[in-house]
Scaffold this motif. Structure first.
Motif, PDB file in Angstrom:
ATOM      1  N   PRO A  42       0.824  -1.185   0.071  1.00 27.86           N
ATOM      2  CA  PRO A  42       0.030  -0.084  -0.189  1.00 27.86           C
ATOM      3  C   PRO A  42       0.832   1.300   0.070  1.00 27.86           C
ATOM      4  O   PRO A  42       2.012   1.247   0.591  1.00 27.86           O
ATOM      5  CB  PRO A  42      -0.898  -0.023   1.376  1.00 27.86           C
ATOM      6  N   GLU A  43       0.358   2.580  -0.406  1.00 24.63           N
ATOM      7  CA  GLU A  43       1.088   3.674  -0.566  1.00 24.63           C
ATOM      8  C   GLU A  43       0.897   4.263   0.841  1.00 24.63           C
ATOM      9  O   GLU A  43       1.841   5.261   1.027  1.00 24.63           O
ATOM     10  CB  GLU A  43       0.295   4.773  -1.544  1.00 24.63           C
ATOM     11  N   THR A  44       0.093   3.897   1.542  1.00 21.41           N
ATOM     12  CA  THR A  44      -0.173   4.285   2.975  1.00 21.41           C
ATOM     13  C   THR A  44      -0.136   3.377   4.148  1.00 21.41           C
ATOM     14  O   THR A  44      -1.060   2.412   3.836  1.00 21.41           O
ATOM     15  CB  THR A  44      -1.027   5.464   3.425  1.00 21.41           C
ATOM     16  N   VAL A  45       0.364   3.530   5.254  1.00 17.11           N
ATOM     17  CA  VAL A  45       0.314   2.230   6.352  1.00 17.11           C
ATOM     18  C   VAL A  45       0.140   3.262   7.519  1.00 17.11           C
ATOM     19  O   VAL A  45       1.088   4.300   7.853  1.00 17.11           O
ATOM     20  CB  VAL A  45       1.627   1.561   6.466  1.00 17.11           C
ATOM     21  N   ALA A  46      -0.708   3.067   8.398  1.00 20.45           N
ATOM     22  CA  ALA A  46      -1.072   3.684   9.436  1.00 20.45           C
ATOM     23  C   ALA A  46      -1.416   5.318   9.365  1.00 20.45           C
ATOM     24  O   ALA A  46      -0.660   5.969  10.266  1.00 20.45           O
ATOM     25  CB  ALA A  46      -0.130   3.266  10.791  1.00 20.45           C
ATOM     26  N   GLY A  47      -1.662   5.731   8.217  1.00 19.37           N
ATOM     27  CA  GLY A  47      -1.816   6.927   8.062  1.00 19.37           C
ATOM     28  C   GLY A  47      -0.168   7.711   7.522  1.00 19.37           C
ATOM     29  O   GLY A  47      -0.253   8.675   7.007  1.00 19.37           O
TER      30      GLY A  47
ATOM     31  N   ALA B  77       3.382   1.721  17.066  1.00 16.18           N
ATOM     32  CA  ALA B  77       2.974   0.468  17.564  1.00 16.18           C
ATOM     33  C   ALA B  77       1.565   0.373  18.167  1.00 16.18           C
ATOM     34  O   ALA B  77       1.478  -0.978  18.157  1.00 16.18           O
ATOM     35  CB  ALA B  77       4.305   0.002  18.641  1.00 16.18           C
ATOM     36  N   THR B  78       0.991   1.327  18.462  1.00 14.37           N
ATOM     37  CA  THR B  78      -0.191   1.213  18.907  1.00 14.37           C
ATOM     38  C   THR B  78      -1.524   1.071  17.959  1.00 14.37           C
ATOM     39  O   THR B  78      -2.516   1.031  18.289  1.00 14.37           O
ATOM     40  CB  THR B  78      -0.628   2.339  20.151  1.00 14.37           C
ATOM     41  N   ASP B  79      -0.895   1.349  16.800  1.00 13.16           N
ATOM     42  CA  ASP B  79      -2.226   1.306  15.706  1.00 13.16           C
ATOM     43  C   ASP B  79      -2.562   0.007  15.179  1.00 13.16           C
ATOM     44  O   ASP B  79      -1.585  -0.834  14.758  1.00 13.16           O
ATOM     45  CB  ASP B  79      -1.461   2.447  14.552  1.00 13.16           C
ATOM     46  N   ALA B  80      -3.586  -0.412  15.866  1.00 15.46           N
ATOM     47  CA  ALA B  80      -4.010  -1.859  15.684  1.00 15.46           C
ATOM     48  C   ALA B  80      -4.190  -2.160  14.238  1.00 15.46           C
ATOM     49  O   ALA B  80      -4.065  -3.519  13.702  1.00 15.46           O
ATOM     50  CB  ALA B  80      -5.288  -2.146  16.520  1.00 15.46           C
ATOM     51  N   GLY B  81      -4.682  -1.009  13.182  1.00 16.68           N
ATOM     52  CA  GLY B  81      -4.976  -1.396  11.770  1.00 16.68           C
ATOM     53  C   GLY B  81      -3.663  -1.387  10.878  1.00 16.68           C
ATOM     54  O   GLY B  81      -3.895  -1.699   9.693  1.00 16.68           O
ATOM     55  N   MET B  82      -2.533  -1.112  11.556  1.00 20.98           N
ATOM     56  CA  MET B  82      -1.309  -0.960  10.790  1.00 20.98           C
ATOM     57  C   MET B  82      -0.818  -2.258   9.832  1.00 20.98           C
ATOM     58  O   MET B  82      -0.568  -2.135   8.965  1.00 20.98           O
ATOM     59  CB  MET B  82      -0.018  -0.891  11.676  1.00 20.98           C
ATOM     60  N   LEU B  83      -1.283  -3.383  10.432  1.00 17.80           N
ATOM     61  CA  LEU B  83      -0.882  -4.685   9.485  1.00 17.80           C
ATOM     62  C   LEU B  83      -2.107  -5.271   8.735  1.00 17.80           C
ATOM     63  O   LEU B  83      -1.921  -6.050   7.780  1.00 17.80           O
ATOM     64  CB  LEU B  83      -0.796  -5.851  10.540  1.00 17.80           C
TER      65      LEU B  83
ATOM     66  N   TRP C 141       7.497   3.385   5.451  1.00 16.87           N
ATOM     67  CA  TRP C 141       6.567   4.464   5.485  1.00 16.87           C
ATOM     68  C   TRP C 141       6.830   5.407   6.505  1.00 16.87           C
ATOM     69  O   TRP C 141       7.235   5.033   7.671  1.00 16.87           O
ATOM     70  CB  TRP C 141       5.260   3.539   5.689  1.00 16.87           C
ATOM     71  N   GLY C 142       6.647   6.693   6.256  1.00 18.15           N
ATOM     72  CA  GLY C 142       6.923   7.916   7.521  1.00 18.15           C
ATOM     73  C   GLY C 142       8.333   7.720   7.766  1.00 18.15           C
ATOM     74  O   GLY C 142       8.531   7.911   9.006  1.00 18.15           O
TER      75      GLY C 142
ATOM     76  N   VAL D 140       8.417  -6.795   9.600  1.00 19.42           N
ATOM     77  CA  VAL D 140       8.078  -5.363   9.642  1.00 19.42           C
ATOM     78  C   VAL D 140       8.171  -5.015  11.043  1.00 19.42           C
ATOM     79  O   VAL D 140       7.765  -5.279  11.927  1.00 19.42           O
ATOM     80  CB  VAL D 140       6.293  -5.328   9.532  1.00 19.42           C
ATOM     81  N   ARG D 141       9.028  -3.799  11.259  1.00 15.69           N
ATOM     82  CA  ARG D 141       9.511  -3.023  12.249  1.00 15.69           C
ATOM     83  C   ARG D 141       8.622  -1.651  12.469  1.00 15.69           C
ATOM     84  O   ARG D 141       8.505  -1.172  11.284  1.00 15.69           O
ATOM     85  CB  ARG D 141      11.057  -2.839  12.337  1.00 15.69           C
TER      86      ARG D 141
END
Length: 160
Positions: free
Chosen positions: A53-58, A136-142, A74-75, A129-130
């Motif tokens: 994806p082009e974005t992960v966790a915003g 690390a608290t973004d549950a939707g990251m994966l 990302w970021g 994925v690190r």
């Protein structure tokens, strides 16, 4: 400290917003690619790289240095992916924690700096994925990453 408010002038506000958009997290990320994997594993990683994806966790996708089809970020270096890593020794430990996201099993390891490392299991290419402490608290990251892995890296046990 005074609580007196001064009006913020538009040029000052625009300058502040411009600086906020130039954070270190938006620069390229230094990511060491894993050792060259076998050809079949490298092929799965190339397919995965195209579907990430082009974005992960915003966070927007960031160029990696050195550029490699085995890495993504990302970021800046907030979230870093490496595909085609050798099997982590911790995969053999039945006491290790894991999560399943969108049909993909991930080994979960808390890092000393407060971040996390997630590594795919039961796939023909191991992907790591690190995630830094802040994200690390973004549950939707994966979620998006799991969808890309599920669509490109077949299930199975990698011999690498």
């Amino acid at each position: 400290m005074s609580l007196h408010r001064r009006p913020v002038r538009l040029p000052a506000l625009l300058a502040l917003l411009a600086l906020a958009g130039c954070t270190p997290g938006d620069s390229e990320a230094r990511v060491d690619p894993p050792p060259t994997p076998p050809a079949d594993v490298a092929g799965f990683c190339a397919a995965l790289h195209k579907e990430l994806p082009e974005t992960v966790a915003g966070l927007a996708r960031t160029p990696t240095e050195p550029e490699s089809g085995l890495t993504a970020a990302w970021g800046g270096s907030a979230i870093v992916l490496r595909c085609g890593i050798p099997k982590p020794p911790k995969m053999a430990d039945p006491k290790q924690e894991g999560v399943h996201v969108n049909g993909v099993a991930w080994l979960l390891e808390k890092l000393p700096d407060g971040g996390f490392r997630f590594t795919t299991g039961l796939r023909l290419a191991y992907t790591e994925v690190r995630v830094d402490k802040e994200h690390a608290t973004d549950a939707g990251m994966l979620v998006g990453l799991s969808a890309a892995v599920a669509g490109t890296v077949p299930e199975g046990i990698s011999s690498y």
